[in-house]
Design a protein around this motif. Structure first.
Motif, PDB file in Angstrom:
ATOM      1  N   GLU A  62       0.830  -1.211   0.000  1.00 15.10           N
ATOM      2  CA  GLU A  62       0.000   0.000   0.000  1.00 15.10           C
ATOM      3  C   GLU A  62       0.865   1.262   0.000  1.00 15.10           C
ATOM      4  O   GLU A  62       0.590   2.217  -0.718  1.00 15.10           O
ATOM      5  N   GLU A  63       1.915   1.243   0.814  1.00 16.97           N
ATOM      6  CA  GLU A  63       2.817   2.394   0.899  1.00 16.97           C
ATOM      7  C   GLU A  63       3.485   2.667  -0.457  1.00 16.97           C
ATOM      8  O   GLU A  63       3.569   3.804  -0.906  1.00 16.97           O
ATOM      9  N   LEU A  64       3.949   1.596  -1.101  1.00 19.72           N
ATOM     10  CA  LEU A  64       4.610   1.747  -2.399  1.00 19.72           C
ATOM     11  C   LEU A  64       3.653   2.291  -3.452  1.00 19.72           C
ATOM     12  O   LEU A  64       4.016   3.134  -4.273  1.00 19.72           O
ATOM     13  N   ARG A  65       2.422   1.801  -3.441  1.00 22.66           N
ATOM     14  CA  ARG A  65       1.415   2.269  -4.409  1.00 22.66           C
ATOM     15  C   ARG A  65       1.114   3.748  -4.214  1.00 22.66           C
ATOM     16  O   ARG A  65       0.887   4.476  -5.184  1.00 22.66           O
ATOM     17  N   ALA A  66       1.114   4.199  -2.951  1.00 25.17           N
ATOM     18  CA  ALA A  66       0.855   5.608  -2.666  1.00 25.17           C
ATOM     19  C   ALA A  66       2.032   6.486  -3.089  1.00 25.17           C
ATOM     20  O   ALA A  66       1.839   7.639  -3.492  1.00 25.17           O
ATOM     21  N   ARG A  67       3.232   5.950  -3.018  1.00 30.05           N
ATOM     22  CA  ARG A  67       4.449   6.710  -3.291  1.00 30.05           C
ATOM     23  C   ARG A  67       4.823   6.745  -4.769  1.00 30.05           C
ATOM     24  O   ARG A  67       5.421   7.703  -5.242  1.00 30.05           O
ATOM     25  N   HIS A  68       4.494   5.676  -5.508  1.00 30.74           N
ATOM     26  CA  HIS A  68       4.931   5.565  -6.905  1.00 30.74           C
ATOM     27  C   HIS A  68       3.752   5.248  -7.830  1.00 30.74           C
ATOM     28  O   HIS A  68       3.083   4.229  -7.646  1.00 30.74           O
ATOM     29  N   VAL A  91      10.727   4.471 -10.609  1.00 29.85           N
ATOM     30  CA  VAL A  91      11.094   3.849  -9.335  1.00 29.85           C
ATOM     31  C   VAL A  91      12.609   3.660  -9.392  1.00 29.85           C
ATOM     32  O   VAL A  91      13.126   3.046 -10.330  1.00 29.85           O
ATOM     33  N   PRO A  92      13.339   4.217  -8.417  1.00 31.53           N
ATOM     34  CA  PRO A  92      14.808   4.111  -8.458  1.00 31.53           C
ATOM     35  C   PRO A  92      15.279   2.657  -8.581  1.00 31.53           C
ATOM     36  O   PRO A  92      14.701   1.754  -7.982  1.00 31.53           O
ATOM     37  N   ASP A  93      16.340   2.458  -9.363  1.00 34.60           N
ATOM     38  CA  ASP A  93      16.887   1.112  -9.596  1.00 34.60           C
ATOM     39  C   ASP A  93      17.079   0.349  -8.293  1.00 34.60           C
ATOM     40  O   ASP A  93      16.669  -0.805  -8.173  1.00 34.60           O
ATOM     41  N   GLU A  94      17.718   0.994  -7.310  1.00 27.69           N
ATOM     42  CA  GLU A  94      18.023   0.317  -6.054  1.00 27.69           C
ATOM     43  C   GLU A  94      16.753  -0.160  -5.366  1.00 27.69           C
ATOM     44  O   GLU A  94      16.726  -1.240  -4.773  1.00 27.69           O
ATOM     45  N   GLU A  95      15.694   0.617  -5.468  1.00 23.02           N
ATOM     46  CA  GLU A  95      14.421   0.222  -4.849  1.00 23.02           C
ATOM     47  C   GLU A  95      13.817  -0.983  -5.583  1.00 23.02           C
ATOM     48  O   GLU A  95      13.256  -1.876  -4.944  1.00 23.02           O
ATOM     49  N   VAL A  96      13.952  -1.021  -6.893  1.00 24.97           N
ATOM     50  CA  VAL A  96      13.461  -2.183  -7.655  1.00 24.97           C
ATOM     51  C   VAL A  96      14.182  -3.440  -7.187  1.00 24.97           C
ATOM     52  O   VAL A  96      13.559  -4.476  -6.929  1.00 24.97           O
ATOM     53  N   TRP A  97      15.507  -3.374  -7.041  1.00 24.03           N
ATOM     54  CA  TRP A  97      16.274  -4.559  -6.618  1.00 24.03           C
ATOM     55  C   TRP A  97      15.920  -4.955  -5.186  1.00 24.03           C
ATOM     56  O   TRP A  97      15.850  -6.140  -4.865  1.00 24.03           O
ATOM     57  N   GLU A  98      15.656  -3.964  -4.330  1.00 22.68           N
ATOM     58  CA  GLU A  98      15.210  -4.267  -2.968  1.00 22.68           C
ATOM     59  C   GLU A  98      13.857  -4.977  -2.972  1.00 22.68           C
ATOM     60  O   GLU A  98      13.621  -5.876  -2.158  1.00 22.68           O
ATOM     61  N   LEU A  99      12.982  -4.589  -3.884  1.00 24.14           N
ATOM     62  CA  LEU A  99      11.664  -5.224  -3.973  1.00 24.14           C
ATOM     63  C   LEU A  99      11.775  -6.656  -4.484  1.00 24.14           C
ATOM     64  O   LEU A  99      11.023  -7.533  -4.049  1.00 24.14           O
ATOM     65  N   VAL A 100      12.717  -6.909  -5.411  1.00 23.48           N
ATOM     66  CA  VAL A 100      12.965  -8.288  -5.851  1.00 23.48           C
ATOM     67  C   VAL A 100      13.447  -9.113  -4.659  1.00 23.48           C
ATOM     68  O   VAL A 100      12.950 -10.218  -4.419  1.00 23.48           O
ATOM     69  N   ASP A 101      14.398  -8.568  -3.893  1.00 22.94           N
ATOM     70  CA  ASP A 101      14.901  -9.260  -2.699  1.00 22.94           C
ATOM     71  C   ASP A 101      13.780  -9.521  -1.698  1.00 22.94           C
ATOM     72  O   ASP A 101      13.669 -10.610  -1.140  1.00 22.94           O
ATOM     73  N   HIS A 102      12.951  -8.516  -1.467  1.00 24.26           N
ATOM     74  CA  HIS A 102      11.843  -8.627  -0.516  1.00 24.26           C
ATOM     75  C   HIS A 102      10.879  -9.742  -0.930  1.00 24.26           C
ATOM     76  O   HIS A 102      10.470 -10.562  -0.105  1.00 24.26           O
ATOM     77  N   SER A 103      10.546  -9.796  -2.210  1.00 24.57           N
ATOM     78  CA  SER A 103       9.634 -10.822  -2.712  1.00 24.57           C
ATOM     79  C   SER A 103      10.220 -12.216  -2.496  1.00 24.57           C
ATOM     80  O   SER A 103       9.559 -13.116  -1.967  1.00 24.57           O
ATOM     81  N   TYR A 104      11.470 -12.384  -2.890  1.00 24.02           N
ATOM     82  CA  TYR A 104      12.161 -13.669  -2.709  1.00 24.02           C
ATOM     83  C   TYR A 104      12.194 -14.052  -1.227  1.00 24.02           C
ATOM     84  O   TYR A 104      11.861 -15.181  -0.857  1.00 24.02           O
ATOM     85  N   ASP A 105      12.560 -13.086  -0.371  1.00 25.99           N
ATOM     86  CA  ASP A 105      12.671 -13.361   1.060  1.00 25.99           C
ATOM     87  C   ASP A 105      11.328 -13.755   1.671  1.00 25.99           C
ATOM     88  O   ASP A 105      11.270 -14.623   2.542  1.00 25.99           O
ATOM     89  N   LEU A 106      10.236 -13.120   1.233  1.00 30.05           N
ATOM     90  CA  LEU A 106       8.904 -13.490   1.734  1.00 30.05           C
ATOM     91  C   LEU A 106       8.576 -14.936   1.405  1.00 30.05           C
ATOM     92  O   LEU A 106       8.045 -15.664   2.243  1.00 30.05           O
ATOM     93  N   VAL A 107       8.901 -15.356   0.194  1.00 30.97           N
ATOM     94  CA  VAL A 107       8.604 -16.726  -0.222  1.00 30.97           C
ATOM     95  C   VAL A 107       9.488 -17.712   0.546  1.00 30.97           C
ATOM     96  O   VAL A 107       9.000 -18.722   1.064  1.00 30.97           O
ATOM     97  N   VAL A 108      10.773 -17.417   0.642  1.00 28.49           N
ATOM     98  CA  VAL A 108      11.699 -18.303   1.350  1.00 28.49           C
ATOM     99  C   VAL A 108      11.296 -18.452   2.819  1.00 28.49           C
ATOM    100  O   VAL A 108      11.376 -19.543   3.386  1.00 28.49           O
TER     101      VAL A 108
END
Length: 121
Positions: A62-68, A91-108
């Protein structure tokens, strides 16, 4: 970055995760990235601009949707737990890579201990 570069970078980031595999369960148009059989990213291959759908903590989503403006509820996915990020450079590159990491980490985090241990080098 041009469309192909973004797509290639996202695919490389996803495949760089321990145990990640690329599959095509929905046809040749969408690359699906899984760990231990569970999806953590979807990349439409023909979309312009390119995008990636990623699992996300509902509050952060929700926060990301409000911000970007480029972050919207997951396309054809559970809108509470998935975001689609349009890779248009807003969306800044670094934030995109953090979101990929976050998604992977949630699943793991939802895997069994044995599955998580199998991912360790």
């Amino acid at each position: 970055m041009d469309d192909g570069s973004w797509r290639d970078r996202v695919i490389a980031e996803c495949l760089g995760k321990p145990g990640a595999v690329e599959e095509y369960p929905f046809g040749d148009e969408v690359a699906v990235f899984k760990v231990a059989g569970r999806m953590f990213a979807l990349v439409p291959l023909g979309a312009s601009p390119p995008s990636v759908s990623l699992k996300c903590d509902p509050d952060l989503a929700e926060e990301l949707r409000a911000r970007h403006a480029a972050v919207t509820p997951g396309y054809h996915l559970n809108k509470r737990h998935w975001n689609t990020v349009v890779l248009d450079g807003s969306v800044p590159d670094e934030e995109v890579w953090e979101l990929v990491d976050h998604s992977y980490d949630l699943v793991v985090a939802k895997l069994t201990r044995a599955q998580r241990d199998a991912l360790k080098p």
